[in-house]
Enzyme design. Sequence first.
Site, PDB file in Angstrom:
ATOM      1  N   HIS A 235       4.702   4.074  -3.446  1.00 53.78           N
ATOM      2  CA  HIS A 235       5.584   5.124  -3.953  1.00 53.78           C
ATOM      3  C   HIS A 235       6.101   6.037  -2.857  1.00 53.78           C
ATOM      4  O   HIS A 235       7.073   6.755  -3.072  1.00 53.78           O
ATOM      5  CB  HIS A 235       4.865   5.956  -5.025  1.00 53.78           C
ATOM      6  CG  HIS A 235       3.567   6.515  -4.542  1.00 53.78           C
ATOM      7  ND1 HIS A 235       2.436   5.739  -4.452  1.00 53.78           N
ATOM      8  CD2 HIS A 235       3.240   7.743  -4.086  1.00 53.78           C
ATOM      9  CE1 HIS A 235       1.448   6.489  -3.957  1.00 53.78           C
ATOM     10  NE2 HIS A 235       1.914   7.691  -3.740  1.00 53.78           N
TER      11      HIS A 235
ATOM     12  N   ASP B 184       0.848  -1.194   0.000  1.00 57.83           N
ATOM     13  CA  ASP B 184       0.000   0.000   0.000  1.00 57.83           C
ATOM     14  C   ASP B 184       0.883   1.243   0.000  1.00 57.83           C
ATOM     15  O   ASP B 184       1.917   1.283   0.662  1.00 57.83           O
ATOM     16  CB  ASP B 184      -0.894  -0.001   1.249  1.00 57.83           C
ATOM     17  CG  ASP B 184      -1.754   1.247   1.294  1.00 57.83           C
ATOM     18  OD1 ASP B 184      -2.500   1.472   0.326  1.00 57.83           O
ATOM     19  OD2 ASP B 184      -1.647   2.009   2.269  1.00 57.83           O
TER      20      ASP B 184
ATOM     21  N   ASP C  22     -10.034   1.889  -4.801  1.00 56.91           N
ATOM     22  CA  ASP C  22     -10.013   3.256  -4.248  1.00 56.91           C
ATOM     23  C   ASP C  22     -10.275   4.306  -5.324  1.00 56.91           C
ATOM     24  O   ASP C  22      -9.921   5.455  -5.162  1.00 56.91           O
ATOM     25  CB  ASP C  22      -8.703   3.530  -3.480  1.00 56.91           C
ATOM     26  CG  ASP C  22      -7.477   3.034  -4.216  1.00 56.91           C
ATOM     27  OD1 ASP C  22      -7.619   2.700  -5.413  1.00 56.91           O
ATOM     28  OD2 ASP C  22      -6.399   2.966  -3.606  1.00 56.91           O
TER      29      ASP C  22
END
Length: 1533
Positions: A530, A527, A628
Amino acid sequence: MTAKQIRVMVLNDMEKLDRTLFRLEQGYELQFRLGPTLQGKHVHVHTNYPAEGERFERHKFRALDWINPTGREDDSDKFCTLGLKISGSYQYYFGHGDKEKSGGGYIVVDPVLRVGADNHVLPLDCISIQTYLSKCLGPLDEWLDRLRVTKETGYNMIHFTPLQTLGESRSCYSLADQLTLNPDFSPPGQTYTWTDVGNLLEKMKNEWNMLCITDVVYNHTAANSKWIKKHPECGYNLVNSPHLKPAWVLDRALWHITCAIADGKYEDRGLPALIQNHEHLHAIRGVLWQDVFPKIKLWEFFQIKVEPTVEQFRDLLQSGAKPERSKTEGKQQLKIIQDPQYRRFGNTVDMNSALETFVPHGNSPGAIEDCCNWLRRRLEEINGEQYHEIRHHQEQATNCIDGTVSYERIADHGPKLGPVTRKHPLVTRYFTFPFEDATLEQDLELMNQPEKSCHFLAHNGWVMGDDPLRNFAEPGSNVYIRRELICWGDSVKLRYGSGPEDCPYLWAHMQKYTEITAKHFVGVRLDNCHSTPLHVAEAMLAAARSVRPNLYVIAELFTGSELIDNVFVNRLGITSLIREAMSAGDSHEEGRLVYRYGGEPVGAFLQPSLRPLVPSIAHAMFLDVTHDNECPIQIRSVYDSLPSSAIVSMACCATGSTRGYDELVPHQISVVSEERFYSKWNPQAKPSSPEEVNLQSGIIAGKLALNRLHQELASKGFNQVFVDQVDEDIVAVTRHCPSTHQSVVAVCRTAFKNPKQHRYTNEVPSMCIPGKIEEVVLEARTVERQAGSYIKDERSINGMPGYTVEIKEHIQLKDSKVVRQAGVTSRGRSEYVQEIVFEQLTPGSVIAFRVSLDPKSQELVGVLRHHLIQFNPLYKAGSLTDPNIPDILKSPLTEIMSKMTLADMNVLLFRCDAEEKENVGGCYNIPGWKPLKYGGLQGLLSVMADIRPKNDLGHPFCDNLRQGDWMIDYVSSRLISHGGTLAEVGQWFQAMFAYLKHIPRYLIPCYFDAILVGAYTTALDVTFKQMSSFVQNGSSFVKLLALGSVQMCAVGRLPALPPLSPALSDVPYRVSEITKQKEQCCVSLAAGLPHFSSGIFRCWGRDTFIALRGLMLVTGRHLEARNIILAFAGTMRHGLIPNLLGEGVGARFNCRDAVWWWLQCIQDYCTMVPSGTDILQCPVSRMYPTDDSKPLTAGTVDQLLYEVIHEAMERHMQGIEFRERNAGPQIDCNMRDEGFNIVAKVNPDTGFVYGGNRFNCGTWMDKMGESEKARNKGIPATPRDGSAVEIVGLCKSALRWLVELHKQGLFPYNSVAIHKDGKQLSMSYEEWDRKIQQNFEKMFYVSHDPNDPNEKHPELVHKRGIYKDSYGASSPWCDYQLRPNFSIAMVVAPELFTVEHAWKALNIAEEKLLGPLGMKTLDPEDMVYCGVYDNSLDNDNYNLARGFNYHQGPEWLWPIGYFLRAKIHFAKKLGKDTYDETVYLVKNVLSRHYVHMERSSWKGLPELTNENGQYCSFSCETQAWSLATVLEVLHDL
């Protein structure tokens, strides 16, 4: 048995590839090989891939061993290898000499996933995944009922959001405790554990063939996590991160503003609690700039207290302090030290730099006071600069606050949070504040109380457009003070530091969390990947892989750059990156994503199992929508769910969706606020029931069919993809299986706009599908039904009941409702095409066809594959035997080819256009492109070698193959026309092509390639078996050069050599096509292609004998070499061998060196060939027994070879002087009259051969001026008259050899007799040899002694320590020019040179003359040097016009062979270290030749290059002597 897959990584110096992705599979072998910049160097390769039986440790590297399968002559085949058996990310680096690292990168090895009770492999491209928000599954004992929906919809993997205890925000990704299972999953009176979850997952894996993965969240923890209160050091707080203090002060001030607005205190200033318009936003700006910023004075955290600092400076000056230079490095610059605790006015000045910068003019109080004033002014300036910088930050903070408030409270697409309250503050707080509210002043006092300020923890979030490789909470980042963070107020950002020692509790806690996850789940989704610190994710995934080696890792990256994506994929070993169809704005883009994310093009070439490792893009997990993101029904239309899903399912990669999409839930299922449960599976469920679903719900039935199809296509090898944009809404995706040639074509009509509001056309274009449609795999569309309208249920997440899918599966075309008709059309004899006309391809519908080749094509492809098995076992799949097999195909091709001679191979593989035209043909010309380089297979293979790796099926070459049989027929008929064994090979091609011509045209390029590659590799095997053991056991480079022998040695339509004596045995004969008489057919050696390949310009004495040792003796073509030596011997006249042979009848005897090269070759033949001295007794048929004879026919006058040799020596000693026959423009239109006078004599004092005059050029540097404009016509650029150094060397070599032969009784003559002034005199060969030996070094060496008595022209010396290029030239300065010719003498007569002088001269040549591929023909410091040859340029430049500088600078290749051989010879005499260094140089230079040959479509080495290795368009593309002398270097090594 499939061949082992080997990938080759070529290492190049200074190549750092850490942002390039190399993906490999388990079971592959990776070989590291040396690129040209590293060959010859002592390279070491290190990797952290563990040795067999050892555990992986990221920082533990080991060196790999080099394997050199062919021995030591060069590094072209040297490699080190890794057998890849463990998944993960591994690093390699390499260095050489004392450079530890001069390049490196990563490799990522994919995991192998296994599923089911039988543990069968689930290929990555088979994955169909569905995401669940775990909190919506309810108690664990109800999970199977809810998860069954996934199983019944045909998915094979589930992605769960975290199963841990959630924080108070109830967000799926805000975890209060990473180690405990969410208590919501345990019903009253029951406590479930991780073991229970594990058992459930194991049951699903075994009974449902379902794998499960879950998220790992490393970036943050819930703000209410109990452990973070005990361990505040795990977050960024004001104690461990004091740089955040100014941002915290601003954050508290904003909180107090929130309270004031919520309490109505700003209404009188136009700022109510309910913010509704831009006036309100303007009022917020006013409050910030008038009330907040002036009050909190953030700039003070970055400023200096001026007066105390000046006082401290004054004290230092008064005490006479001086700066310490060592600390300031002599730079006069005032250095400001940032207060590490970030107190107001806490910054200080480095006094050392102050003393260096501000120096008083004396010691008087006035001077000191002036100096202090300068410092004061500078400090006030610095404080001013800091004030302005903070003001910039405040402006950005204002803009960010404005943007956030506007989105959250005013924008139509925002959440419209309503009035400002303490629950919904003006802006989200950036820091936790676990204390009672007080005044701002009281809050700010807490900042200096560490036991309290350690609990002010920074929240996590994300920063738009930030560098993902930078941590925005660390010092140096201003994200918090500039309010650029889009903040998650429920989560605290975790502070790992640089390793476990910086925060032991956090690292241990998170490692335990990771191990629990890896124990139960086959994979993880990283999750917020980045913005997870890379070193943290690296360490955690290493811990996970030690629990589960085949860990499947996925992530969604938002870096905006593929290169930065690759950094994450490489460092973390991410298997699949999540990609989303919702990112496409239209169907065209959606189709493009399918094409981009996997598969080869349809009709792709079969790639060899050993091939270069090429960069790839990350494996995709292509989802129709992620959990999401916004709901597609809201953005597109409900009708688009099915066709967009179908487009995704046809992608050749992992695919998937999120739970709710298939049920047509018409809103986003929020990861934060959704608390309802998913519906359960019930086959009998009513459409209106919100708590249950079945196959009639939403598009579930369609998704089941699509998931099954997706998995079938991946498991059965349908790995070729074609995407066709039929019109703006219709996308057709083809998946093709290259072994069975079955296809599935899915035609999807998208509905990005709702058909009820948007008018879609009824005109649907018809489609042509090549092949025979076996069935309709499925046809489906979304339809409305009577089940009531959608009402959001209170307890269950329900979809829209008013829609379902109408679907039919596995039906015949005639039963389709979507297709009106399907006509069969045949385009040509091999194009079987069905035209589809659509009846009801309405928006939102999908139809998929299963297509086979028509039965005849299917059978022919099968038979073709059967015949290809002899070349590659991969063709077994889909192969069929032919009951009516043609006779020519009954034996393997090797058997047919084994009857071919090397001269036959020349026809099969090579022959340039000029050679082909002799046979009234020519090379194949591709219309709209260009002709091939050769008529033989190499011409085709050179083009295909560029096309094949890239699958460039749009290339004109492939177009030509698809459009007609012209090229196919050319290959076979060209060979058949030659007759003999070549015709048999032609018939073999013809028989293979008979199958090829009748298969669909789109498949012809790949099968044509397969046939040619098979035939070509077979031909090479047969070729090398006929060569010497040196070639057979040699490296790839040796073999490539040896092919030059096949390229250059040919038998033309007309014999190029004069006939040999009929008394000679083993001479090949044939019946002439033209005269129908028996004639000799000896191979001749072309000088170069394409310019010197045919007719009178093919054979040159000098070129032939410079090339003969390398191309014929080293390769083992002894008999053919003998015939060439004897044929030229027969043409001797005046004691010379012809320059231009002209079949002997048209020979020109205008070169002084060819005879010496001929003698050198006879010597080499005698020493290299078994019983080689037998050649001396061979009969030579003399065409010109006297100088004035007419050409005689073969056998009229025969002499033994040794007599001809003796004649050549005697004639030189007597003195050769004659005028060329037919002198004048008819034989040379540029030569001046004097140039036709030929002289070659021996100086009786020195023994040196000399000759020539300034109007002719008798050596290899034979450029004659041609420009009247520049007035150089008839003047040689390089006459090299006098004694040319290489001729003296060659003569010495011949003498040494003849003396030795005489001693052995193999040569009857020991002296030459001459007539002088009526007397007969004689000189023994020994004496002649001795004279050259005694005089050479004296006359040719340019010593370092300026008073050297042997130096005739000391005024002309401009380089010392070299050997002259000639001695006694008519223009004396020419003797002193530095050229590469002396190295030839060093190789053939090394005894002439002293080792020390030779070595120094070679080093000067290396420094001044050595180029990338060749040797400069003249010293660049010479006034007439020019390195660029342009034969077409005609201007008034004497030194350049019409290529006058041919040998005045351009870099010729053949001398490099002699230069390197000389280096090797003398290096051996100078000891091991020098020899090793020389071998490095040689390998390094030769590696450039290897690369050139590999890339050259001619498969050769050029005659010359322009300066610094630049391409010269006037050069032959491949030259015999260039290939030969390089091969000789490898032979010497």
